[in-house]
Motif scaffolding. Sequence first.
Motif, short mmCIF file in Angstrom:
data_model
loop_
_atom_site.label_atom_id
_atom_site.label_comp_id
_atom_site.label_asym_id
_atom_site.label_seq_id
_atom_site.Cartn_x
_atom_site.Cartn_y
_atom_site.Cartn_z
N ARG A 115 15.86 14.01 -26.24
CA ARG A 115 17.13 14.52 -25.73
C ARG A 115 17.61 13.75 -24.51
NH1 ARG A 115 14.65 20.47 -26.58
NH2 ARG A 115 15.41 20.86 -28.69
N ILE A 116 16.70 13.45 -23.60
CA ILE A 116 17.11 12.75 -22.37
C ILE A 116 17.48 11.30 -22.68
CG2 ILE A 116 16.22 11.85 -20.18
CD1 ILE A 116 14.91 14.51 -19.72
N THR A 117 16.74 10.67 -23.58
CA THR A 117 17.06 9.28 -23.93
C THR A 117 18.45 9.17 -24.55
OG1 THR A 117 14.71 8.91 -24.36
CG2 THR A 117 16.22 7.25 -25.18
N SER A 118 18.88 10.23 -25.22
CA SER A 118 20.21 10.19 -25.85
C SER A 118 21.34 10.16 -24.82
CB SER A 118 20.40 11.41 -26.75
OG SER A 118 20.43 12.59 -25.98
N ARG A 119 21.01 10.39 -23.53
CA ARG A 119 22.05 10.34 -22.49
C ARG A 119 21.87 9.14 -21.56
NH1 ARG A 119 23.40 16.54 -20.77
NH2 ARG A 119 23.46 17.38 -22.89
N LEU A 120 20.93 8.26 -21.90
CA LEU A 120 20.68 7.10 -21.05
C LEU A 120 21.41 5.88 -21.58
CD1 LEU A 120 16.83 7.49 -20.45
CD2 LEU A 120 18.68 8.10 -18.88
N THR A 121 21.42 4.85 -20.77
CA THR A 121 22.01 3.58 -21.20
C THR A 121 21.07 2.86 -22.14
OG1 THR A 121 21.03 2.37 -19.37
CG2 THR A 121 23.18 3.38 -18.97
N SER A 122 21.54 1.83 -22.79
CA SER A 122 20.74 1.08 -23.76
C SER A 122 19.53 0.44 -23.11
CB SER A 122 21.61 0.00 -24.42
OG SER A 122 20.86 -0.79 -25.29
N SER A 161 39.52 -2.64 -35.47
CA SER A 161 40.49 -2.13 -34.50
C SER A 161 39.83 -1.42 -33.33
CB SER A 161 41.48 -1.19 -35.18
OG SER A 161 40.79 -0.06 -35.66
N SER A 162 38.57 -1.03 -33.50
CA SER A 162 37.89 -0.28 -32.44
C SER A 162 36.95 -1.14 -31.64
CB SER A 162 37.12 0.90 -33.05
OG SER A 162 36.12 0.40 -33.90
N ASN A 163 36.92 -2.44 -31.90
CA ASN A 163 35.98 -3.32 -31.20
C ASN A 163 36.19 -3.30 -29.69
OD1 ASN A 163 34.68 -4.03 -33.45
ND2 ASN A 163 35.66 -6.03 -33.73
N SER A 164 37.45 -3.35 -29.29
CA SER A 164 37.74 -3.40 -27.84
C SER A 164 37.30 -2.11 -27.16
CB SER A 164 39.23 -3.63 -27.61
OG SER A 164 39.98 -2.59 -28.22
N THR A 165 37.51 -0.96 -27.87
CA THR A 165 37.09 0.32 -27.31
C THR A 165 35.57 0.37 -27.16
OG1 THR A 165 38.94 1.33 -28.45
CG2 THR A 165 37.27 2.82 -27.58
N GLN A 166 34.89 -0.16 -28.18
CA GLN A 166 33.42 -0.15 -28.16
C GLN A 166 32.89 -0.96 -27.00
OE1 GLN A 166 31.64 -2.20 -31.33
NE2 GLN A 166 29.56 -1.73 -30.68
N ILE A 167 33.48 -2.13 -26.78
CA ILE A 167 33.01 -3.00 -25.70
C ILE A 167 33.20 -2.30 -24.35
CG2 ILE A 167 33.49 -5.17 -24.49
CD1 ILE A 167 34.29 -6.31 -27.26
N THR A 168 34.34 -1.59 -24.22
CA THR A 168 34.60 -0.86 -22.97
C THR A 168 33.58 0.24 -22.77
OG1 THR A 168 36.95 -1.28 -23.29
CG2 THR A 168 36.35 0.42 -21.68
N ASP A 169 33.25 0.99 -23.87
CA ASP A 169 32.26 2.07 -23.78
C ASP A 169 30.90 1.54 -23.38
OD1 ASP A 169 34.15 3.89 -24.40
OD2 ASP A 169 33.62 4.06 -26.54
N VAL A 170 30.51 0.40 -23.97
CA VAL A 170 29.20 -0.17 -23.65
C VAL A 170 29.14 -0.56 -22.18
CG1 VAL A 170 27.68 -2.13 -24.09
CG2 VAL A 170 28.76 -0.94 -26.00
N ALA A 171 30.24 -1.13 -21.68
CA ALA A 171 30.28 -1.52 -20.27
C ALA A 171 30.16 -0.30 -19.37
CB ALA A 171 31.57 -2.28 -19.99
N GLY A 205 18.67 8.54 -33.73
CA GLY A 205 19.33 7.24 -33.75
C GLY A 205 19.13 6.44 -32.49
N LEU A 206 18.07 6.76 -31.74
CA LEU A 206 17.82 6.08 -30.46
C LEU A 206 16.80 4.96 -30.60
CD1 LEU A 206 17.58 9.35 -28.35
CD2 LEU A 206 19.59 7.92 -28.72
N LEU A 207 16.21 4.84 -31.80
CA LEU A 207 15.28 3.75 -32.08
C LEU A 207 16.03 2.76 -32.98
CD1 LEU A 207 12.30 2.88 -31.64
CD2 LEU A 207 11.78 4.00 -33.79
N TRP A 242 25.85 3.02 -28.11
CA TRP A 242 24.86 2.05 -28.60
C TRP A 242 23.92 2.65 -29.65
CZ3 TRP A 242 19.88 3.69 -27.90
CH2 TRP A 242 19.66 4.65 -26.91
N ARG A 243 23.94 3.95 -29.80
CA ARG A 243 22.95 4.56 -30.70
C ARG A 243 23.26 4.24 -32.16
NH1 ARG A 243 23.50 9.90 -33.00
NH2 ARG A 243 25.70 10.50 -33.05
N TYR A 244 22.23 4.31 -33.01
CA TYR A 244 22.34 4.04 -34.45
C TYR A 244 22.90 5.29 -35.13
CZ TYR A 244 20.89 2.49 -39.13
OH TYR A 244 20.87 2.10 -40.44
N VAL A 245 24.05 5.16 -35.80
CA VAL A 245 24.66 6.30 -36.48
C VAL A 245 24.19 6.31 -37.92
CG1 VAL A 245 26.82 7.43 -37.10
CG2 VAL A 245 26.66 6.12 -34.97
#
Length: 1187
Positions: free
Chosen positions: A352-359, A303-313, A396-398, A273-276
Amino acid sequence: MDKYQEQGQLLEPYLESLVSPLMYIVRSKTIELGVESDEILEIIKPLSIIIYSLVTVCGYKAVIKFFPHQVSDLELAVSLLEKCHHTNSATSSRQESTGEMEAKCVMLLWLYILVLVPFDISTVDTSIADNNNLNEFEPTPLVLRILRFCKDYLSTAGPMRTMAGLVLSRLLTRPDMTKAFMSFVEWTHEVLSSVKEDVLHHFQLLGAIESLAAIFKAGSRKLLLDILPTVWSDASTLFKSSTAARSPLLRKYLMKLTQRVGLTALPHRLPSWRYVGRSTHLNVSLNKSSQIDQPNYVVNDNSSNSTQITDVAQDEDMDVPEIVEDIIEMLLSGLRDMDTVVRWSAAKGIGRITSRLTSSLSEEVLSSVSELFSPGEGDGSWHGGCLALAELARRGLLLPTSLPKVVPVVVKALHYDVRRGPHSVGSHVRDAAAYVCWAFGRAYYHADMRTILEQLAPHLLTVACYDREVNCRRAAAAAFQENVGRQGNYPHGIDIVNTADYFSLSSRVNSYLHVAVCIAQYEGYLFPFVDDLLYRKICHWDKGLRELAAEALSSLVKYDPEYFASVVTEKLIPCTLSSDLCTRHGATLATGEIVLVLHQCNYVLPSDKQKSLAGVVPAIEKARLYRGKGGEIMRAAVSRFIECISISNVALSEKLKRSLLDTLNENLRHPNSQIQNAAVKALKHFIQAYLLAANDKGAVDVTSKYLNTLSDPNVAVRRGSALGIGILPYEFLASRWRDVLLKLCGCCTIEEKPEDRDAEARVNAVKGLVSVCETLVNRRNDSASAFIEDDFSLFLLIKNEVMTTLFRALDDYSVDNRGDVGSWVREAALDGLEKCTYMLCKRDLLTDDRLNKNQDLPLFDENLASSLVGGICKQAVEKMDKLREAAANVLYRILYNQMVYIPHIPFREKLEEIVAKDADTKSAVPTFSYPRFVQLLQFGCYSREVLSGLVISIGGLQDSLKRASLSALLDYLQGFESEDPTSRMSRECMLSGDILWVLQQYKKCDRVIIPTLKTIEILFSKKIFLKLEAHTTTYCSGVLESLAIELKGSKDFSKLYAGIAILGYVASVPEPINMRAFSHLLTFLGHRYPKIRKASAEQVYLVLLQNENLVAGDKMEKALEVISETSWDSDMDLAKHKRLELYNMLGLEVGQILKNSEGASRKTNSKKPIDLDENASYSSLVESAGF
C-alpha cells in the motif's frame, strides 16, 4: 450456520430476509416494553445469538446493511447497550452461550451505523433539549455514554473490543467530535505510554492500538495529520518494547497502525509509473481487445504522452516526509517477524505504501525486500519477502523490467527446505512462493510473461508433483492453472491442468507415481523432474519420502533409458557411500529401482556399469555403514538393492555371490521384522538368479543351514530361518522334503520352555510350512511324473502331519505383555489350512480322473472336512474382530471356490445360507455374524467347536460383543413362536451336552472355563436348562462335578463368583441334586477370602428364601437370622463357627466337611508350618490379580 463458514457468499442473497425481521423485533419490542423492562433482555439475547452467527459467517459489513437506521434509534441503541453492559456471560462456549456477549456485539454494530446520523448529535440527544449551556464541540451526555462503554470494551478479550474500535472510528471522526477526538487520543497516549504488566492492561493496549488503526482508516487526512507525530512516536516505541515481543496480536495491530500512519503521511494519488493490468470490466475489456497483448505500464495513446511526462516529473519531485522512511523500515522488520499474521500484515503495508511512492523510491523498497532472500536470513524472512513480492505484483508496483531479478529468487523459494534436526522447515515459504507465481499470472500480460512462464512452469510442476506437503502441491498447481488460464496458449497447458487437479494431488503416492509420470511425457519436464528427485528428494529427511522418490525416479526411466543408465546411475553410485545416512539410503534404493526398471525395459547395461553395481554392497560393508543409528535402515535398503540386481541378472563373480549370500543371511538373522522380510524377498530372487544353476552341493548347504538354525536358541534366527526355508525353490527341497516338513511342523508347536516361546517364530514357521508344501506340490503337479509312490507319500504327509500341525496352531492362544499374540499364529494357520485343503482336493481330482490304484480313499475326507469347517467356525465366533472376519472370508472361499470344488463338507447347504454368496459380508460386525453362525449349534459335527468359541464372547469382558453373542444364542434357543416346544427343548438338551463337553475338554484351562462358567450363570438366570425334567438333573450333576474340580484351590475371583452363582441356581432345582449343590455352597462360608465368604452368604440367603423345603419350618427363621446378622467378611474363626451352626440347623453331616477341612489344613501346614496372616494373604491376592 457454521457449515457456511468457508462460503458465506451463499447466505448473502438471503441476509435481508433474515436480518431485517430480527432487528425489527428488537426495535419494536424495545419501544413497546421500554428499555427499563426486565423482559427486554430475554427477548433480545436469543435474537442476538442468531444475528451474531450470521456476522461470524458473512462478516459484519454484509449484515449491518440491513440494520434499521432511523435517527430516533440512536438513543434506543445506547440505552440497550447500557442495559446489556452490566450482564455477564455464564460460559465462554459458543454452544452453551445464553446471549449476553452476542447482545453486546449486536448493539455495538447497530451503533456503528447509527453514529453516522447526518445531524449534529447534540440535536439528537434528548437529555440536553432544555440545556443551552454546552460549549461548541463539547461532547454531549449521549456521546460521553458511548465513549465510556467503548473504553470499557477496549479492555476486554472478546469480539466487543474490535467492534468498540469500529464504533469509535466512526464516532470520533465526525466533524462535530473534534474535542472528544483529541481527548480520546490523549487517553490512548496514556495507555500506550504506561508500563503496567497486568493482563487487563495488555487487552487495553490491544484495544487502543486497534481503535487507532480503525480511526486512521476512517478519518480524513486533514484531521489525522495533527495527531500523526504523537501516534507514530507511541507506536514505534511500543513496537521495540518487551510487551510487543511477547504478543503476536499486538505486533499485528502495530503493523496495521503503522501502515495507515504512513498512508496518511503520504498524499493520495495514483502513480503513473505503475503497471496497469488487464481490466476487470467486461465492456472495457471488449473495447480494448485490440490491445490485449500490449504492456500497459507505458500508456499507448499518443495524445496523452505529454500529460504522462508531466505526471512522471511531478512524481519524482514529490516531497516524501522523513517519517515514511522509518515506517518502511518498521514494515520491513515486520516481514522478518516470527509470526505469519504479522508478516502478512506487513506485506500488505509495504504494497500500500509503495503505491504512493515515486518510481525511484519504489525501486529502493524492492531492493530492500530482495535483501530478505539472502542466504543468512531465516525462513520467516523468506516467507515475508514472498508475501511482499506478491503484494507488489498484484498492485502493479513490480514492473516487468524487474522480473528477471525477482524470478530466480522465487524459483529458490519454490524449493526452500532447510533441515532442522530430524525434520525441516520451509513449507510456508514454498506455499508463499506459489502465491507469488499466482500473482504474476493475474498481474501481467502474456507479452511480458512469456519468457517468465517458461522459466517458472517446470519448477511449479515439480513442486506440484513432488512436494511433501499437500497444501504446497495444491498451491503450485493452482498457480500453474492461473498462469495457463490467463496467459494464453501454453503448450499442453490444459492437459497438464486436467491431470494435476486439486483432488489428484491430495495423495502423495498418486502425485509421485501417476501425476508426475503423466506430465513427464511432455517436452521440457522430464529432466527438471529427475533433477528434483536426485538432488532434493532422494536425500530427504523423511524415510518414507526417500522410498517413494526412489520408486518415482524409476517410473520415469521409460522416457529415456539411456540417460538413466549413463548419467543418473553415474551420479547415484558414489552417493551410496555418502557420510549422510539419508543420502546413502536414498541413493542405494534409487540405484536398485532404476536397474530393475532398465531390465524391464530390455535395456542391457554395459559390463563396466554392471561391475560398478556389483561393487556397491561390498563397498558399503567395507565402509562399515551398517553400524550406528542408521544401520537398520541401510540393511533393508541393501536387501532391496540385491533383490533388484538379482531380478536384473547383473553379472557377479563367485566371490561376490558368496558375499551377497552372507549379507542376506545376516539380514535374515536380524531381530527387526522389516529387515527380515526385505532379506527374504531378496533371497528368493537371488537364489533363482545365481544359485539355482550352481552345483547341488550349494543347494544342500543352504537347505541344511536353514534346517539347523530352526532350533537355534536365538529367536530372531529361528524367525528368519523359517522364512528362508519358505522361499527355497523345489530343487533345494527335493532331496530332503520330508525332513523339512517334519522340522517345520515341530517349529509350529508352542515351545516347552517358557523362555524359548516366541509367537513370531511360530507364525513364520506356519507360513514357511505352507510355502514349502505349495512349492513341492506345484512342481510335482507340473512334472510328468506326478503319479509316483513318493509323490503320494507327500500328500499323505500333508494330510497326516501338516494339517494336524495347522489344526494345533489354530488352537494357539498364547499371551504375553503384548496381548493375544497367539492370534497371529491362528490367522496364519487359517490361511495355511485353506491352501492345504486346495492341494489335497486337487490331488483327489487327479486320482479320480486317472484311477490311481494306490489310493482307495480320498485324501480330503468327511472327517477332515468337518474338522476344517469346525475350526474355522470356532474362530468366526470368538472375540477378535480381525480373526472373525478372516475366518468368514476363508469359509466363503472354500464354499465357493471356482478353481477346485471342496467335497465332503457336512451340511453344506446350511453353511451356504450362513455365508451367502451374493450377500454383502459384514463378518466383523457382531450383530451380523453371530445370529448366522450360532445356527451351527444344531449340528453335532460343528456344535462343540462353535460353542467353545462362542462362550469366549458371551463370557468375555467386551460389553458390545457380549450383548450381540448372547442375544444370538438366546434367539436360537427360543426359536420361532410357531415352533414345536419339543424342538426347543431338544436344542437346549444338545447345548447342555456340549457345555459339559467344553467343561471336560478344557478342564483347568481358565481361558475357556471362566467364560464358560459365566455363560452357564447367564443361561441359568434366563431359566435355560431348568425345565428339561430328567435331563436337568444329569446336566446339573455334570456341572457340579466340574465345579468341584475347578473351584478347588482357585484364587481367581471371577471364577469363584461365577461358581458360587451357579451353585445358587442349582440349589434351587428339585432333589436330590439341590442338597449336593447347597452343601457345596455352604463350604464357601468358611473360605479364606472375605469377599468370597460374603458372596456365598448372600447366595445361601437367597436359596433359603426361595426353597423353604431345605430347612425345617421352625429352623428357617433362625438360619436366616444367622446368615443376615453375621459379618462374614470379618473374622474367619467367627465365620467358621457360624457355618457349623448352620450345618447343625440344616441337619447336614459335619464329619465329612470337617474331614475335608482338616485335610486341607494339614496340607497347608505341611507346606507352611507358620500360620500366615489372613489379611496379608488377601492383599497379596488382590495385588496379583491386578485390582
